[in-house]
Design a protein around this motif. Sequence first.
Motif, short mmCIF file in Angstrom:
data_model
loop_
_atom_site.label_atom_id
_atom_site.label_comp_id
_atom_site.label_asym_id
_atom_site.label_seq_id
_atom_site.Cartn_x
_atom_site.Cartn_y
_atom_site.Cartn_z
N ARG A 1 0.83 -1.21 0.00
CA ARG A 1 0.00 0.00 0.00
C ARG A 1 0.86 1.26 0.00
O ARG A 1 0.54 2.26 -0.66
CB ARG A 1 -0.93 0.01 1.23
CG ARG A 1 -2.27 -0.65 0.97
CD ARG A 1 -3.18 -0.66 2.20
NE ARG A 1 -3.13 0.51 3.04
CZ ARG A 1 -3.82 1.63 2.83
NH1 ARG A 1 -4.61 1.73 1.78
NH2 ARG A 1 -3.72 2.65 3.68
N TYR A 2 1.96 1.21 0.72
CA TYR A 2 2.88 2.35 0.75
C TYR A 2 3.50 2.57 -0.63
O TYR A 2 3.62 3.71 -1.09
CB TYR A 2 3.96 2.11 1.80
CG TYR A 2 5.02 3.18 1.87
CD1 TYR A 2 4.76 4.42 2.45
CD2 TYR A 2 6.30 2.95 1.38
CE1 TYR A 2 5.73 5.41 2.52
CE2 TYR A 2 7.29 3.92 1.45
CZ TYR A 2 6.99 5.15 2.02
OH TYR A 2 7.97 6.13 2.09
N TRP B 1 1.11 4.27 -2.82
CA TRP B 1 0.98 5.68 -2.41
C TRP B 1 2.11 6.51 -3.03
O TRP B 1 1.87 7.59 -3.58
CB TRP B 1 1.00 5.74 -0.89
CG TRP B 1 0.67 7.05 -0.27
CD1 TRP B 1 -0.33 7.91 -0.61
CD2 TRP B 1 1.35 7.66 0.85
NE1 TRP B 1 -0.33 9.00 0.22
CE2 TRP B 1 0.68 8.87 1.12
CE3 TRP B 1 2.41 7.27 1.65
CZ2 TRP B 1 1.07 9.72 2.16
CZ3 TRP B 1 2.80 8.11 2.69
CH2 TRP B 1 2.15 9.32 2.93
N LYS C 1 2.07 9.47 -6.18
CA LYS C 1 2.63 10.80 -6.02
C LYS C 1 3.77 11.07 -7.01
O LYS C 1 4.32 12.17 -7.04
CB LYS C 1 3.16 10.99 -4.59
CG LYS C 1 2.07 11.05 -3.52
CD LYS C 1 2.70 11.20 -2.14
CE LYS C 1 1.63 11.36 -1.07
NZ LYS C 1 0.93 12.67 -1.19
N GLU D 1 -2.21 12.63 8.53
CA GLU D 1 -1.96 11.61 7.51
C GLU D 1 -0.66 10.87 7.81
O GLU D 1 -0.59 9.63 7.73
CB GLU D 1 -1.88 12.25 6.13
CG GLU D 1 -1.57 11.27 5.00
CD GLU D 1 -1.36 11.98 3.68
OE1 GLU D 1 -2.11 11.69 2.73
OE2 GLU D 1 -0.44 12.84 3.61
N TRP E 1 -0.08 6.80 8.57
CA TRP E 1 0.80 5.95 7.79
C TRP E 1 1.91 5.35 8.65
O TRP E 1 2.27 4.18 8.48
CB TRP E 1 1.41 6.74 6.63
CG TRP E 1 0.55 6.74 5.41
CD1 TRP E 1 -0.23 7.75 4.94
CD2 TRP E 1 0.37 5.64 4.51
NE1 TRP E 1 -0.88 7.36 3.80
CE2 TRP E 1 -0.53 6.06 3.51
CE3 TRP E 1 0.89 4.34 4.45
CZ2 TRP E 1 -0.93 5.24 2.45
CZ3 TRP E 1 0.49 3.52 3.40
CH2 TRP E 1 -0.41 3.96 2.42
#
Length: 307
Positions: free
Chosen positions: A14-15, A18, A22, A67, A71
């Motif tokens: 998931r990281y 992310w 970006k 946020e 995380w």
Amino acid sequence: MNRIDTHQHVVPPRYAEWLKAKGIRPGGVDVPDWSESAALEFMDGHGIQTGILSLSTPGVHFGDDEEARRWAREINLYCADIKDRRPGRFGFFATLPMPDVDGAIEEAEYALDVLKADGIVLLANYEGRYLGDKDFVPLLEFLHERGTTVFVHPGELPAEPVPGIPGFTADFLLDTTRTAISLILSGAMTQYAGIRFILAHAGGFVPYIAYRILLTMAKEGLPPSLDVLKQFYFDIALSATPAALPSLLEVADPDHITYGSDFPFAPPIAVGAINGLYEQYPLDPELRRAIDRGNAETLFPRLEGQQ
């Protein structure tokens, strides 16, 4: 197969998504694929018993404290699950939502007390502020009181990149060097001596410019002594070469050098090439055993006897 790898990264799926959303390329490279099974396969092929996982640059903070806190907690829970299922194969340095100092202290306490993290990972700079910055004193005080092992990994250098030169080539090394000097000149290495700092990549340029650092200390009214450099731990990730090892061995305390791979940002073929140079380098067998495992066992006593 008994090495303890203090510089091994985790890239939770998931990281990774992310960061890719970006458009971030850490250190000028694509976000690598990572999985627990791939990490184990890599470790089995490179003589590594235990990998201490850490998040690499850019960390989790992109301007939003809440946020970043979410995380950091998600990544720490992810890593803790891996460690708890395979305690002899994995450990982890907890991620903090820096530069949110209050959130960082809260998360460090949770990670160390509840998740039983092996230590903390910090980037060398946050928004251009290095770790000796006065704003970070409350976190350093907390980590000092807890006797924490802190892995210092370079971040993006707070300067415009040079076109065609990836950040990992030289900027990363300068970033680590800057934060080491910041910790020395601010007095943090004396005031917060309970923190055991591991500098990535053999400390960047620190060993090579050791005597320039001493001259700077003298200029700033500090007693110039190599003893302050010997307080640092240094990993040998991507640095166990005939060019880098002589400087490192001249400056570092032999008990303060640990093995590191930089997987998966360093692919297995690169790690294998560096390992080949390291294995051919004429080291005293006792020192080699200390670098491969013994020095890390001192930092992480839970790993003693788990060979």
